[in-house]
Design a protein around this motif. Structure first.
Motif, PDB file in Angstrom:
ATOM      1  N   GLU A  73       0.833  -1.194   0.000  1.00  0.00           N
ATOM      2  CA  GLU A  73       0.000   0.000   0.000  1.00  0.00           C
ATOM      3  C   GLU A  73       0.873   1.252   0.000  1.00  0.00           C
ATOM      4  O   GLU A  73       1.997   1.246   0.524  1.00  0.00           O
ATOM      5  CB  GLU A  73      -0.905   0.036   1.237  1.00  0.00           C
ATOM      6  N   SER A  74       0.314   2.309  -0.540  1.00  0.00           N
ATOM      7  CA  SER A  74       0.970   3.608  -0.511  1.00  0.00           C
ATOM      8  C   SER A  74      -0.086   4.693  -0.582  1.00  0.00           C
ATOM      9  O   SER A  74      -1.257   4.410  -0.885  1.00  0.00           O
ATOM     10  CB  SER A  74       1.956   3.749  -1.677  1.00  0.00           C
ATOM     11  N   GLY A  75       0.334   5.922  -0.292  1.00  0.00           N
ATOM     12  CA  GLY A  75      -0.566   7.050  -0.415  1.00  0.00           C
ATOM     13  C   GLY A  75      -1.111   7.586   0.889  1.00  0.00           C
ATOM     14  O   GLY A  75      -1.815   8.595   0.894  1.00  0.00           O
ATOM     15  N   GLY A  76      -0.792   6.929   1.991  1.00  0.00           N
ATOM     16  CA  GLY A  76      -1.258   7.429   3.276  1.00  0.00           C
ATOM     17  C   GLY A  76      -0.515   8.685   3.688  1.00  0.00           C
ATOM     18  O   GLY A  76       0.443   9.102   3.035  1.00  0.00           O
ATOM     19  N   SER A  84      -8.604  15.192   1.123  1.00  0.00           N
ATOM     20  CA  SER A  84      -8.679  13.963   0.345  1.00  0.00           C
ATOM     21  C   SER A  84      -7.316  13.270   0.295  1.00  0.00           C
ATOM     22  O   SER A  84      -6.273  13.921   0.400  1.00  0.00           O
ATOM     23  CB  SER A  84      -9.118  14.259  -1.096  1.00  0.00           C
ATOM     24  N   LEU A  85      -7.385  11.967   0.125  1.00  0.00           N
ATOM     25  CA  LEU A  85      -6.202  11.152  -0.120  1.00  0.00           C
ATOM     26  C   LEU A  85      -6.577  10.038  -1.080  1.00  0.00           C
ATOM     27  O   LEU A  85      -7.737   9.615  -1.116  1.00  0.00           O
ATOM     28  CB  LEU A  85      -5.663  10.524   1.175  1.00  0.00           C
ATOM     29  N   ARG A  86      -5.584   9.561  -1.810  1.00  0.00           N
ATOM     30  CA  ARG A  86      -5.795   8.410  -2.682  1.00  0.00           C
ATOM     31  C   ARG A  86      -4.786   7.334  -2.313  1.00  0.00           C
ATOM     32  O   ARG A  86      -3.578   7.549  -2.436  1.00  0.00           O
ATOM     33  CB  ARG A  86      -5.622   8.785  -4.147  1.00  0.00           C
ATOM     34  N   LEU A  87      -5.300   6.202  -1.900  1.00  0.00           N
ATOM     35  CA  LEU A  87      -4.453   5.068  -1.566  1.00  0.00           C
ATOM     36  C   LEU A  87      -4.319   4.149  -2.767  1.00  0.00           C
ATOM     37  O   LEU A  87      -5.249   3.994  -3.548  1.00  0.00           O
ATOM     38  CB  LEU A  87      -5.034   4.284  -0.392  1.00  0.00           C
ATOM     39  N   SER A  88      -3.152   3.542  -2.874  1.00  0.00           N
ATOM     40  CA  SER A  88      -2.914   2.554  -3.914  1.00  0.00           C
ATOM     41  C   SER A  88      -2.419   1.270  -3.266  1.00  0.00           C
ATOM     42  O   SER A  88      -1.769   1.300  -2.219  1.00  0.00           O
ATOM     43  CB  SER A  88      -1.864   3.042  -4.907  1.00  0.00           C
ATOM     44  N   CYS A  89      -2.695   0.162  -3.912  1.00  0.00           N
ATOM     45  CA  CYS A  89      -2.215  -1.140  -3.442  1.00  0.00           C
ATOM     46  C   CYS A  89      -1.751  -1.918  -4.663  1.00  0.00           C
ATOM     47  O   CYS A  89      -2.579  -2.296  -5.508  1.00  0.00           O
ATOM     48  CB  CYS A  89      -3.306  -1.893  -2.709  1.00  0.00           C
ATOM     49  N   ALA A  90      -0.459  -2.130  -4.744  1.00  0.00           N
ATOM     50  CA  ALA A  90       0.115  -2.861  -5.860  1.00  0.00           C
ATOM     51  C   ALA A  90       0.361  -4.309  -5.447  1.00  0.00           C
ATOM     52  O   ALA A  90       1.011  -4.567  -4.426  1.00  0.00           O
ATOM     53  CB  ALA A  90       1.421  -2.208  -6.287  1.00  0.00           C
ATOM     54  N   ALA A  91      -0.166  -5.224  -6.233  1.00  0.00           N
ATOM     55  CA  ALA A  91      -0.028  -6.651  -5.944  1.00  0.00           C
ATOM     56  C   ALA A  91       0.999  -7.281  -6.873  1.00  0.00           C
ATOM     57  O   ALA A  91       1.071  -6.931  -8.056  1.00  0.00           O
ATOM     58  CB  ALA A  91      -1.368  -7.352  -6.108  1.00  0.00           C
ATOM     59  N   ASP A 144     -11.851   8.790  10.431  1.00  0.00           N
ATOM     60  CA  ASP A 144     -11.235   7.971   9.391  1.00  0.00           C
ATOM     61  C   ASP A 144      -9.773   7.662   9.698  1.00  0.00           C
ATOM     62  O   ASP A 144      -9.135   6.903   8.952  1.00  0.00           O
ATOM     63  CB  ASP A 144     -11.321   8.682   8.039  1.00  0.00           C
ATOM     64  N   THR A 145      -9.239   8.235  10.754  1.00  0.00           N
ATOM     65  CA  THR A 145      -7.861   7.959  11.138  1.00  0.00           C
ATOM     66  C   THR A 145      -7.690   6.482  11.465  1.00  0.00           C
ATOM     67  O   THR A 145      -8.398   5.927  12.308  1.00  0.00           O
ATOM     68  CB  THR A 145      -7.471   8.810  12.362  1.00  0.00           C
ATOM     69  N   GLY A 202      -0.050  -2.325   5.377  1.00  0.00           N
ATOM     70  CA  GLY A 202      -0.822  -1.194   5.876  1.00  0.00           C
ATOM     71  C   GLY A 202      -0.158   0.143   5.617  1.00  0.00           C
ATOM     72  O   GLY A 202       1.072   0.244   5.522  1.00  0.00           O
ATOM     73  N   THR A 203      -0.992   1.172   5.509  1.00  0.00           N
ATOM     74  CA  THR A 203      -0.510   2.547   5.362  1.00  0.00           C
ATOM     75  C   THR A 203      -1.319   3.430   6.308  1.00  0.00           C
ATOM     76  O   THR A 203      -2.546   3.305   6.391  1.00  0.00           O
ATOM     77  CB  THR A 203      -0.600   3.026   3.905  1.00  0.00           C
ATOM     78  N   GLN A 204      -0.626   4.301   7.027  1.00  0.00           N
ATOM     79  CA  GLN A 204      -1.278   5.125   8.033  1.00  0.00           C
ATOM     80  C   GLN A 204      -1.962   6.327   7.399  1.00  0.00           C
ATOM     81  O   GLN A 204      -1.356   7.047   6.593  1.00  0.00           O
ATOM     82  CB  GLN A 204      -0.251   5.613   9.058  1.00  0.00           C
ATOM     83  N   VAL A 205      -3.200   6.534   7.789  1.00  0.00           N
ATOM     84  CA  VAL A 205      -3.939   7.741   7.416  1.00  0.00           C
ATOM     85  C   VAL A 205      -4.310   8.461   8.706  1.00  0.00           C
ATOM     86  O   VAL A 205      -4.954   7.871   9.584  1.00  0.00           O
ATOM     87  CB  VAL A 205      -5.203   7.395   6.612  1.00  0.00           C
ATOM     88  N   THR A 206      -3.888   9.693   8.817  1.00  0.00           N
ATOM     89  CA  THR A 206      -4.191  10.506   9.994  1.00  0.00           C
ATOM     90  C   THR A 206      -4.908  11.764   9.554  1.00  0.00           C
ATOM     91  O   THR A 206      -4.401  12.503   8.711  1.00  0.00           O
ATOM     92  CB  THR A 206      -2.919  10.875  10.762  1.00  0.00           C
ATOM     93  N   VAL A 207      -6.083  11.988  10.114  1.00  0.00           N
ATOM     94  CA  VAL A 207      -6.885  13.164   9.779  1.00  0.00           C
ATOM     95  C   VAL A 207      -6.916  14.073  11.003  1.00  0.00           C
ATOM     96  O   VAL A 207      -7.344  13.651  12.087  1.00  0.00           O
ATOM     97  CB  VAL A 207      -8.307  12.772   9.359  1.00  0.00           C
TER      98      VAL A 207
END
Length: 125
Positions: A6-9, A17-24, A90-91, A118-123
């Motif tokens: 995952e990335s984008g956190g 806004s944020l956009r998360l990505s998950c590359a498999a 949403d944190t 996992g990627t951390q998102v903090t609002v």
């Protein structure tokens, strides 16, 4: 070896806004449901959104419906989560997952056999 990254956190103010990505990698996931879960401080991991293999059917938890959008690009083996109108609730650490079993509801973490780190998102308010 299957790997989800995952990335984008990050840190964002409420309303942002944020956009998360998950590359498999390590396999082909175009035939599998993929999903996002999150785990806030002191909370259990909870379902956020899921997408069927073709991307035609999308599923959301009530808490994010209308604000978050899940999508996928099978050619890139990548799933995305566009998050708008973020609030402090949403944190969380956000995880992507690949569904391996179809014995229960798609909202159940036990349905998913592969997970990212996992990627951390903090609002902030």
């Amino acid at each position: 070896q299957v790997q989800l990254v995952e990335s984008g956190g990050g840190l964002v103010q409420a309303g942002g806004s944020l956009r998360l990505s998950c590359a498999a990698s390590g396999g082909t996931f175009s035939s599998y449901d993929m999903a996002w879960f999150r785990q806030g401080p002191g909370k259990e991991r909870e379902f956020v959104a899921a997408i069927e293999p073709t991307g035609d059917r999308l599923y959301y938890s009530d808490s994010v419906k209308g604000r978050f959008t899940i999508s996928r690009d099978n050619a890139k083996n990548t799933v995305y989560l566009q998050m708008n109108s973020l609030n402090v609730e949403d944190t969380a650490v956000y995880y992507c997952a690949v569904r391996r079993w179809y014995t229960s509801a798609r909202q159940e973490p036990r349905e998913y056999g592969y997970w990212g780190q996992g990627t951390q998102v903090t609002v902030s308010s």
